[in-house]
Design a protein around this motif. Sequence first.
Motif, mmCIF file in Angstrom:
data_model
loop_
_atom_site.group_PDB
_atom_site.id
_atom_site.type_symbol
_atom_site.label_atom_id
_atom_site.label_comp_id
_atom_site.label_asym_id
_atom_site.label_seq_id
_atom_site.Cartn_x
_atom_site.Cartn_y
_atom_site.Cartn_z
ATOM 1 N N ILE A 92 10.581 80.233 -2.566
ATOM 2 C CA ILE A 92 9.862 79.268 -2.682
ATOM 3 C C ILE A 92 8.511 79.294 -1.635
ATOM 4 C CG2 ILE A 92 10.074 76.833 -1.807
ATOM 5 C CD1 ILE A 92 12.313 77.470 -3.738
ATOM 6 N N LYS A 93 7.674 78.944 -2.360
ATOM 7 C CA LYS A 93 6.370 79.261 -1.647
ATOM 8 C C LYS A 93 5.227 78.117 -2.033
ATOM 9 C CE LYS A 93 6.096 83.289 0.376
ATOM 10 N NZ LYS A 93 6.637 83.170 1.734
ATOM 11 N N PRO A 94 4.283 77.779 -1.142
ATOM 12 C CA PRO A 94 3.318 76.798 -1.528
ATOM 13 C C PRO A 94 2.436 77.412 -2.427
ATOM 14 C CG PRO A 94 3.471 77.118 0.934
ATOM 15 C CD PRO A 94 4.443 78.130 0.293
ATOM 16 N N SER A 95 2.010 76.521 -3.280
ATOM 17 C CA SER A 95 1.157 76.910 -4.336
ATOM 18 C C SER A 95 -0.042 77.889 -3.863
ATOM 19 C CB SER A 95 0.450 76.048 -5.439
ATOM 20 O OG SER A 95 -0.275 74.973 -4.680
ATOM 21 N N SER A 96 -0.823 77.443 -2.721
ATOM 22 C CA SER A 96 -1.766 78.288 -2.041
ATOM 23 C C SER A 96 -1.546 79.770 -1.634
ATOM 24 C CB SER A 96 -2.138 77.554 -0.884
ATOM 25 O OG SER A 96 -1.276 77.510 0.172
ATOM 26 N N GLN A 97 -0.306 80.102 -1.877
ATOM 27 C CA GLN A 97 0.397 81.417 -1.305
ATOM 28 C C GLN A 97 0.697 82.285 -2.493
ATOM 29 O OE1 GLN A 97 3.337 81.473 1.765
ATOM 30 N NE2 GLN A 97 1.908 79.881 2.966
ATOM 31 N N ILE A 98 0.380 81.925 -3.836
ATOM 32 C CA ILE A 98 0.849 82.677 -4.954
ATOM 33 C C ILE A 98 -0.476 83.230 -5.393
ATOM 34 C CG2 ILE A 98 2.925 81.500 -5.240
ATOM 35 C CD1 ILE A 98 1.666 80.185 -7.529
ATOM 36 N N SER A 99 -1.488 82.991 -5.237
ATOM 37 C CA SER A 99 -2.787 83.679 -5.637
ATOM 38 C C SER A 99 -3.581 84.143 -4.471
ATOM 39 C CB SER A 99 -3.622 82.739 -6.374
ATOM 40 O OG SER A 99 -3.901 81.624 -5.395
ATOM 41 N N PRO A 100 -4.381 85.547 -4.631
ATOM 42 C CA PRO A 100 -5.162 85.890 -3.570
ATOM 43 C C PRO A 100 -6.011 84.892 -2.934
ATOM 44 C CG PRO A 100 -5.423 86.897 -5.722
ATOM 45 C CD PRO A 100 -4.846 85.673 -5.992
ATOM 46 N N PRO A 101 -6.125 85.191 -1.603
ATOM 47 C CA PRO A 101 -6.687 84.190 -0.808
ATOM 48 C C PRO A 101 -8.317 84.249 -0.905
ATOM 49 C CG PRO A 101 -5.994 86.078 0.873
ATOM 50 C CD PRO A 101 -5.589 86.293 -0.533
ATOM 51 N N LYS A 102 -8.781 83.080 -1.007
ATOM 52 C CA LYS A 102 -10.167 82.957 -1.053
ATOM 53 C C LYS A 102 -10.951 83.413 0.079
ATOM 54 C CE LYS A 102 -9.536 79.630 -4.616
ATOM 55 N NZ LYS A 102 -8.466 80.288 -5.462
ATOM 56 N N THR A 103 -12.023 84.019 -0.338
ATOM 57 C CA THR A 103 -12.819 84.719 1.149
ATOM 58 C C THR A 103 -13.907 83.904 1.482
ATOM 59 O OG1 THR A 103 -14.210 86.016 -0.501
ATOM 60 C CG2 THR A 103 -12.223 87.206 0.455
ATOM 61 N N LYS A 104 -14.487 82.852 0.627
ATOM 62 C CA LYS A 104 -15.559 82.135 1.077
ATOM 63 C C LYS A 104 -15.256 81.031 2.097
ATOM 64 C CE LYS A 104 -19.295 80.146 -1.259
ATOM 65 N NZ LYS A 104 -20.056 79.644 -2.448
ATOM 66 N N TYR A 105 -16.076 81.020 3.275
ATOM 67 C CA TYR A 105 -16.104 79.925 4.025
ATOM 68 C C TYR A 105 -14.610 80.378 5.102
ATOM 69 C CZ TYR A 105 -19.566 77.936 1.331
ATOM 70 O OH TYR A 105 -20.821 77.856 0.583
ATOM 71 N N ARG A 106 -14.112 81.333 5.272
ATOM 72 C CA ARG A 106 -12.997 81.501 5.988
ATOM 73 C C ARG A 106 -13.332 81.926 7.303
ATOM 74 N NH1 ARG A 106 -9.154 78.875 4.037
ATOM 75 N NH2 ARG A 106 -7.483 80.257 5.108
ATOM 76 N N LYS A 107 -12.523 81.565 8.217
ATOM 77 C CA LYS A 107 -12.509 82.229 9.575
ATOM 78 C C LYS A 107 -11.937 83.444 9.492
ATOM 79 C CE LYS A 107 -10.286 80.860 13.884
ATOM 80 N NZ LYS A 107 -9.896 79.816 14.434
ATOM 81 N N LYS A 108 -12.636 84.396 10.073
ATOM 82 C CA LYS A 108 -12.190 85.880 10.082
ATOM 83 C C LYS A 108 -10.657 86.154 10.323
ATOM 84 C CE LYS A 108 -13.223 90.543 11.182
ATOM 85 N NZ LYS A 108 -14.139 91.665 12.085
ATOM 86 N N SER A 109 -10.101 85.511 11.458
ATOM 87 C CA SER A 109 -8.667 85.743 11.655
ATOM 88 C C SER A 109 -7.836 85.165 10.735
ATOM 89 C CB SER A 109 -8.398 85.032 13.360
ATOM 90 O OG SER A 109 -8.563 83.659 13.053
ATOM 91 N N ASN A 110 -8.167 83.940 10.180
ATOM 92 C CA ASN A 110 -7.271 83.422 8.958
ATOM 93 C C ASN A 110 -7.346 84.099 7.753
ATOM 94 O OD1 ASN A 110 -6.973 81.200 10.836
ATOM 95 N ND2 ASN A 110 -8.010 79.598 9.615
ATOM 96 N N LEU A 111 -8.298 84.714 7.550
ATOM 97 C CA LEU A 111 -8.434 85.607 6.545
ATOM 98 C C LEU A 111 -7.751 86.839 6.334
ATOM 99 C CD1 LEU A 111 -9.923 86.037 3.635
ATOM 100 C CD2 LEU A 111 -11.872 86.800 4.671
ATOM 101 N N ILE A 112 -7.728 87.670 7.465
ATOM 102 C CA ILE A 112 -7.016 88.533 7.788
ATOM 103 C C ILE A 112 -5.529 88.338 7.515
ATOM 104 C CG2 ILE A 112 -6.337 90.497 9.496
ATOM 105 C CD1 ILE A 112 -9.454 90.336 10.440
ATOM 106 N N TYR A 113 -5.110 87.412 8.155
ATOM 107 C CA TYR A 113 -3.707 86.923 8.355
ATOM 108 C C TYR A 113 -3.326 86.713 6.882
ATOM 109 C CZ TYR A 113 0.663 84.203 8.432
ATOM 110 O OH TYR A 113 1.783 83.769 8.114
ATOM 111 N N GLU A 114 -4.054 85.979 5.971
ATOM 112 C CA GLU A 114 -3.669 85.592 4.574
ATOM 113 C C GLU A 114 -3.589 86.892 3.724
ATOM 114 O OE1 GLU A 114 -6.576 82.346 3.375
ATOM 115 O OE2 GLU A 114 -5.408 81.005 5.019
ATOM 116 N N GLN A 115 -4.792 87.705 4.023
ATOM 117 C CA GLN A 115 -4.663 89.136 3.138
ATOM 118 C C GLN A 115 -3.549 89.839 3.403
ATOM 119 O OE1 GLN A 115 -8.727 90.179 4.277
ATOM 120 N NE2 GLN A 115 -9.504 89.412 2.137
#
Length: 151
Positions: A92-115
């Motif tokens: 069970i996952k939120p739909s935002s977590q089943i595709s690669p993270p978007k890199t545009k306009y992301r805070k660096k720490s959030n982007l690294i965590y999501e990747q």
Amino acid sequence: MLPIKKNSKYTQGVFIPKNIDKFIGSKAFYRSSLELRFMKFCDVNENVLKWGSENVIIPYMNPLDNKMHRYFVDNFVMIKEGNTTKKYLVEIKPSSQISPPKTKYRKKSNLIYEQTMWVTNQAKWHAAREWCSKKGLTFIIITEKQLTVNK
């Protein structure tokens, strides 16, 4: 349903099934409102013959540290589909977590965590698909979009 953490931003707790004869295991822990919704569905749906929570553990190699880890799949479910019975491992996952993270306009720490989570989840899901194919099960990922339809 007994809450686990009061200070968490997520809905968490222990789900107590009404149809205990269908439940496999001793406790059903939910770590999100989506997982709780799925557990309620399994508990009352007459086509769900058996279900369990985090009762299947699959080893997987995490490519980020090259170490073996254990993947506790969210749910096992056995469903009557017409005249057949099918077995699924369900994540069970939120739909935002089943595709690669978007890199545009992301805070660096959030982007690294999501990747990091994306790479880890891909390794887990690959291991789960291989494990299921050897055992005659199907691995599926369910998001809020499917759970909303079944609400």
